[in-house]
Structures are given as C-alpha cells and as structure tokens.
Design a protein around this motif. Sequence first.
Motif, PDB file in Angstrom:
ATOM      1  N   GLN A 152       0.804  -1.217   0.000  1.00 28.95           N
ATOM      2  CA  GLN A 152       0.000   0.000   0.000  1.00 28.95           C
ATOM      3  C   GLN A 152       0.840   1.270   0.000  1.00 28.95           C
ATOM      4  O   GLN A 152       0.406   2.305  -0.506  1.00 28.95           O
ATOM      5  CB  GLN A 152      -0.914  -0.003   1.236  1.00 28.95           C
ATOM      6  CG  GLN A 152      -1.907  -1.144   1.281  1.00 28.95           C
ATOM      7  CD  GLN A 152      -3.154  -0.877   0.457  1.00 28.95           C
ATOM      8  OE1 GLN A 152      -3.324   0.212  -0.083  1.00 28.95           O
ATOM      9  NE2 GLN A 152      -4.026  -1.875   0.360  1.00 28.95           N
ATOM     10  N   ASP A 153       2.038   1.198   0.568  1.00 29.92           N
ATOM     11  CA  ASP A 153       2.851   2.400   0.711  1.00 29.92           C
ATOM     12  C   ASP A 153       3.925   2.530  -0.360  1.00 29.92           C
ATOM     13  O   ASP A 153       4.790   3.410  -0.275  1.00 29.92           O
ATOM     14  CB  ASP A 153       3.492   2.435   2.102  1.00 29.92           C
ATOM     15  CG  ASP A 153       4.372   1.213   2.376  1.00 29.92           C
ATOM     16  OD1 ASP A 153       4.325   0.246   1.575  1.00 29.92           O
ATOM     17  OD2 ASP A 153       5.092   1.226   3.394  1.00 29.92           O
ATOM     18  N   HIS A 154       3.881   1.682  -1.373  1.00 27.37           N
ATOM     19  CA  HIS A 154       4.897   1.767  -2.430  1.00 27.37           C
ATOM     20  C   HIS A 154       4.501   2.843  -3.447  1.00 27.37           C
ATOM     21  O   HIS A 154       3.324   2.979  -3.792  1.00 27.37           O
ATOM     22  CB  HIS A 154       5.060   0.420  -3.128  1.00 27.37           C
ATOM     23  CG  HIS A 154       6.327   0.316  -3.918  1.00 27.37           C
ATOM     24  ND1 HIS A 154       6.495   0.950  -5.128  1.00 27.37           N
ATOM     25  CD2 HIS A 154       7.489  -0.340  -3.655  1.00 27.37           C
ATOM     26  CE1 HIS A 154       7.711   0.687  -5.592  1.00 27.37           C
ATOM     27  NE2 HIS A 154       8.335  -0.100  -4.713  1.00 27.37           N
ATOM     28  N   PRO A 155       5.443   3.611  -3.972  1.00 28.33           N
ATOM     29  CA  PRO A 155       5.106   4.647  -4.950  1.00 28.33           C
ATOM     30  C   PRO A 155       4.372   4.130  -6.181  1.00 28.33           C
ATOM     31  O   PRO A 155       3.544   4.845  -6.760  1.00 28.33           O
ATOM     32  CB  PRO A 155       6.474   5.228  -5.328  1.00 28.33           C
ATOM     33  CG  PRO A 155       7.331   4.991  -4.128  1.00 28.33           C
ATOM     34  CD  PRO A 155       6.879   3.676  -3.573  1.00 28.33           C
ATOM     35  N   GLU A 161      -6.674   1.647  -6.274  1.00 28.62           N
ATOM     36  CA  GLU A 161      -7.612   1.099  -5.301  1.00 28.62           C
ATOM     37  C   GLU A 161      -7.004  -0.124  -4.612  1.00 28.62           C
ATOM     38  O   GLU A 161      -6.314  -0.921  -5.246  1.00 28.62           O
ATOM     39  CB  GLU A 161      -8.909   0.693  -5.987  1.00 28.62           C
ATOM     40  CG  GLU A 161      -9.716   1.846  -6.553  1.00 28.62           C
ATOM     41  CD  GLU A 161     -10.964   1.345  -7.249  1.00 28.62           C
ATOM     42  OE1 GLU A 161     -11.967   1.091  -6.554  1.00 28.62           O
ATOM     43  OE2 GLU A 161     -10.924   1.212  -8.485  1.00 28.62           O
ATOM     44  N   GLY A 162      -7.281  -0.278  -3.338  1.00 24.69           N
ATOM     45  CA  GLY A 162      -6.710  -1.386  -2.588  1.00 24.69           C
ATOM     46  C   GLY A 162      -7.116  -2.740  -3.105  1.00 24.69           C
ATOM     47  O   GLY A 162      -6.381  -3.728  -2.973  1.00 24.69           O
ATOM     48  N   SER A 163      -8.280  -2.807  -3.733  1.00 22.90           N
ATOM     49  CA  SER A 163      -8.768  -4.042  -4.331  1.00 22.90           C
ATOM     50  C   SER A 163      -9.679  -3.669  -5.496  1.00 22.90           C
ATOM     51  O   SER A 163     -10.519  -2.779  -5.364  1.00 22.90           O
ATOM     52  CB  SER A 163      -9.529  -4.871  -3.292  1.00 22.90           C
ATOM     53  OG  SER A 163      -9.981  -6.096  -3.832  1.00 22.90           O
ATOM     54  N   PHE A 164      -9.503  -4.308  -6.629  1.00 24.11           N
ATOM     55  CA  PHE A 164     -10.349  -4.011  -7.783  1.00 24.11           C
ATOM     56  C   PHE A 164     -10.472  -5.249  -8.668  1.00 24.11           C
ATOM     57  O   PHE A 164      -9.620  -6.135  -8.656  1.00 24.11           O
ATOM     58  CB  PHE A 164      -9.818  -2.817  -8.584  1.00 24.11           C
ATOM     59  CG  PHE A 164      -8.454  -3.011  -9.205  1.00 24.11           C
ATOM     60  CD1 PHE A 164      -8.318  -3.442 -10.520  1.00 24.11           C
ATOM     61  CD2 PHE A 164      -7.302  -2.745  -8.472  1.00 24.11           C
ATOM     62  CE1 PHE A 164      -7.064  -3.599 -11.094  1.00 24.11           C
ATOM     63  CE2 PHE A 164      -6.038  -2.907  -9.043  1.00 24.11           C
ATOM     64  CZ  PHE A 164      -5.916  -3.334 -10.358  1.00 24.11           C
ATOM     65  N   THR A 165     -11.557  -5.299  -9.426  1.00 22.42           N
ATOM     66  CA  THR A 165     -11.843  -6.425 -10.310  1.00 22.42           C
ATOM     67  C   THR A 165     -11.438  -6.086 -11.737  1.00 22.42           C
ATOM     68  O   THR A 165     -11.643  -4.967 -12.206  1.00 22.42           O
ATOM     69  CB  THR A 165     -13.334  -6.785 -10.265  1.00 22.42           C
ATOM     70  OG1 THR A 165     -13.682  -7.146  -8.924  1.00 22.42           O
ATOM     71  CG2 THR A 165     -13.651  -7.951 -11.188  1.00 22.42           C
ATOM     72  N   LEU A 183       4.047  -6.239  -5.332  1.00 22.39           N
ATOM     73  CA  LEU A 183       3.210  -5.042  -5.440  1.00 22.39           C
ATOM     74  C   LEU A 183       1.735  -5.398  -5.399  1.00 22.39           C
ATOM     75  O   LEU A 183       0.977  -4.842  -4.613  1.00 22.39           O
ATOM     76  CB  LEU A 183       3.492  -4.301  -6.755  1.00 22.39           C
ATOM     77  CG  LEU A 183       4.751  -3.489  -6.884  1.00 22.39           C
ATOM     78  CD1 LEU A 183       4.804  -2.876  -8.272  1.00 22.39           C
ATOM     79  CD2 LEU A 183       4.834  -2.406  -5.818  1.00 22.39           C
ATOM     80  N   ILE A 184       1.314  -6.302  -6.297  1.00 16.60           N
ATOM     81  CA  ILE A 184      -0.093  -6.676  -6.403  1.00 16.60           C
ATOM     82  C   ILE A 184      -0.214  -8.188  -6.561  1.00 16.60           C
ATOM     83  O   ILE A 184       0.678  -8.848  -7.102  1.00 16.60           O
ATOM     84  CB  ILE A 184      -0.795  -5.974  -7.592  1.00 16.60           C
ATOM     85  CG1 ILE A 184      -0.068  -6.249  -8.905  1.00 16.60           C
ATOM     86  CG2 ILE A 184      -0.931  -4.485  -7.344  1.00 16.60           C
ATOM     87  CD1 ILE A 184      -0.794  -5.728 -10.149  1.00 16.60           C
ATOM     88  N   GLY A 185      -1.334  -8.719  -6.067  1.00 12.43           N
ATOM     89  CA  GLY A 185      -1.598 -10.144  -6.186  1.00 12.43           C
ATOM     90  C   GLY A 185      -3.023 -10.389  -6.627  1.00 12.43           C
ATOM     91  O   GLY A 185      -3.902  -9.533  -6.474  1.00 12.43           O
ATOM     92  N   SER A 186      -3.271 -11.562  -7.190  1.00 14.70           N
ATOM     93  CA  SER A 186      -4.611 -11.959  -7.627  1.00 14.70           C
ATOM     94  C   SER A 186      -5.187 -12.978  -6.664  1.00 14.70           C
ATOM     95  O   SER A 186      -4.461 -13.811  -6.116  1.00 14.70           O
ATOM     96  CB  SER A 186      -4.549 -12.562  -9.036  1.00 14.70           C
ATOM     97  OG  SER A 186      -5.792 -13.152  -9.384  1.00 14.70           O
TER      98      SER A 186
END
Length: 264
Positions: A152-155, A161-165, A183-186
Amino acid sequence: MSTSGADGRLEVLLITGGHAFDREPFLAAWQSDPGFHVTHMEHPAATDAIADGRAAEYDTVVFYDMPGVDPRGPAKPQRLPAGVREGFEEMTRRGTGLVFLHHALASWPAWEGYAELVGGRYHFWPGALRGTHWPDSGYLPETTHRINVLAQDHPVTQGVEGSFTLRDELYLCAVLEDSVTPLIGSDFEFHTENFYSTFRAMGGHMFDREGWEHPVGSGLVGWTREQGASRIVYVQPGDGVAAYGNGNVRRLWFNGVRWAAKQL
C-alpha cells in the motif's frame, strides 16, 4: 544519461513486437499521460536499439513485446541476437528505468539472465530455470479476477484502489518470488486445472490441458526489483482493451514508469 527534454517530460521508449495486441487503444493509452514523451518502436528495429545502446539513453523503457520466440514455429527458443545481452547490461549500468508488461515475461527465452532481470519467466515449452525443470506455462484469457494491492505504501501503487476487479488474461508460470518485492496479487487459484497448456496450444490444441501438469503457481501479478543502477517493474495486467482503459492498471503502468525513472 537521461534524454529528458527541456519541458520536463520523461522520455519513454515503448517497445512492441512479437505478440499481437490491440494496437490503437494501447498506443492511445500511452499517449494519455501529459508527463511522458513516448517514442514507439517495434522489433526488429527495437532489437537494434537495445543492442547499439540507444535504448539506454531513455529515462524509462517499457516492454510490451515478445522477441526471441515464434510460437508458430519449432518448439525451441531463437538464438539471442548479438549485442542484446550487452545492451541490457548497459541499461542497468546507466540506471535506465525498465518496465515490463504482461507477455514481456516470455521474451528472450534462450537467455536465463533475462528471467533473472524481470523476476520470472513464461515458458512456451518445458525448460530449466535456476536448475529446476519447469513444464510449459499455462494461460487463461478473458478471466474475471480480483487484484489486491500488497504494498500500500509503495510509490507504484499510489492512487490505486486497494482491491479491484479486472477481466484479463492470467498466467501460470515461474515467478522468482525470493528476488522480487511484491506489489499486487490476484485472488485467483493458480492450479493446473484452471489453465491451459501453452505447448499444446502451439501444437494446434487450443484451450487444452491433456497430459499437462504444472506446479501450483504464485498469485503475484506485479512486483519490483533492482539490478545494477536500474529500477525494474513488472505488471502482468494488460492483455486487452478492458485493461488498457482501466484506471487502476494505467496508474500502475504510469507510476511504474516514474518510479523506474527515479521520479517517485
């Protein structure tokens, strides 16, 4: 050395070629950020620019390409062209920002150093990586799944959005988790029974997994790492128009360019 212009815009080299994509909406997406001056280059001209050092002169190079493999041809990687390895070494020596998108994970399969640079590899056929045997990778197009921001705190995730479809293609492939910063996961289940064999598809059997098995895969679909003086970003979301127009995906792309250029 940066090629940033007097107007302060980042000089971005956008490389494509080797994989089909929705050209006009993709290029339009990359022209939408007023902070970038984007130069689009396709292979084989882009191969020459990497090999002769011109690519290293940009602030950030974005790879949406898949050179070094012809999925319609023999089941083997193509020889790495002269100067490509040295060209990437020059980029990391200079600190050129490197951003890899979606199918760029499958590029230059004859060179294991490329997988180390990016942080993973999509295998078109069975092969070895870090001394471990891997089967061919799996693909699953047009799949709706939920993406969660893990940093969440990475540039690179600023404003995302914290979570999105998203409806997009997913990969079941090798991710070098011990060498990357997530960075992001599914939330998707990365299991054999949910994907199709790439090698089978190359043989004309699309959407088929007969006789194919793959280890349980990583849920990581975006990460960063550093090599030499370069910052490196990989973002898997980006297969088609739905992703090109998604504000969260664009934010990841464009933040990635700025972070890699050391502007964030």
